[in-house]
Design a protein around this motif. Structure first.
Motif, PDB file in Angstrom:
ATOM      1  N   GLN A  24     -15.205 -38.747  26.757  1.00 24.75           N
ATOM      2  CA  GLN A  24     -13.997 -38.241  27.634  1.00 24.75           C
ATOM      3  C   GLN A  24     -14.186 -38.853  28.887  1.00 24.75           C
ATOM      4  N   ARG A  26     -15.195 -41.793  29.675  1.00 25.71           N
ATOM      5  CA  ARG A  26     -14.806 -43.180  29.494  1.00 25.71           C
ATOM      6  C   ARG A  26     -13.169 -43.329  29.725  1.00 25.71           C
ATOM      7  N   ASP A  27     -12.616 -42.105  28.892  1.00 27.11           N
ATOM      8  CA  ASP A  27     -11.206 -42.305  28.999  1.00 27.11           C
ATOM      9  C   ASP A  27     -10.736 -41.848  30.495  1.00 27.11           C
ATOM     10  N   GLU A  28     -11.393 -40.791  30.995  1.00 26.56           N
ATOM     11  CA  GLU A  28     -10.981 -40.522  32.650  1.00 26.56           C
ATOM     12  C   GLU A  28     -11.068 -41.751  33.280  1.00 26.56           C
ATOM     13  N   ARG A  30     -10.715 -45.009  32.458  1.00 28.54           N
ATOM     14  CA  ARG A  30      -9.530 -45.756  32.111  1.00 28.54           C
ATOM     15  C   ARG A  30      -8.176 -45.232  32.594  1.00 28.54           C
ATOM     16  N   THR A  31      -8.141 -44.141  32.515  1.00 26.55           N
ATOM     17  CA  THR A  31      -6.777 -43.572  33.493  1.00 26.55           C
ATOM     18  C   THR A  31      -6.838 -43.865  34.638  1.00 26.55           C
ATOM     19  N   GLN A  84      -6.717 -34.359  31.505  1.00 25.70           N
ATOM     20  CA  GLN A  84      -8.419 -34.534  31.137  1.00 25.70           C
ATOM     21  C   GLN A  84      -9.077 -33.949  31.965  1.00 25.70           C
TER      22      GLN A  84
END
Length: 109
Positions: A24, A26-28, A30-31, A84
């Motif tokens: 999660q 890592r996704d944050e 990227r966002t 997120q």
């Protein structure tokens, strides 16, 4: 030997939760990167528009549409970042609760 099995039983779910939190995170990132790139594109488009106006050029409908799309994308990314953050907060509290629950079952020395 019993303590080792207890530690393994506790460590497995905690490891899975830790991996979930890392994914999660890592996704944050990227966002946030997408949000930063979108902000830079908005600034460039706004500068180009102001520059054209300063030189007396006619407004470019395509450039205006691109700027509107970028602003819409920024709003979408902001909403995604908020979602997120809420999910991360929820997962953190669940992790905290899982750690507390796992501590209750362990024998204290």
């Amino acid at each position: 030997m019993k303590g080792i099995f207890a530690a393994i039983a506790v460590a497995a779910p905690l490891t899975a939760i830790a991996i979930l939190l890392l994914m999660q995170g890592r996704d944050e990132v990227r966002t946030q990167q997408d949000l930063s790139r979108t902000d830079m594109a908005i600034e460039r488009a706004a500068f180009d528009r102001q520059f054209s106006k300063a030189w007396g050029e006619e407004p470019d409908a395509e450039a205006e549409q691109r700027l509107a799309q970028l602003k819409e994308r920024r709003q979408d990314l902001e909403e995604k970042a908020k979602e997120q953050a809420a999910l991360a907060e929820s997962d953190t509290s669940q992790l905290r609760q899982a750690i507390e629950d796992s501590q209750e079952g362990l024998p204290h020395e």
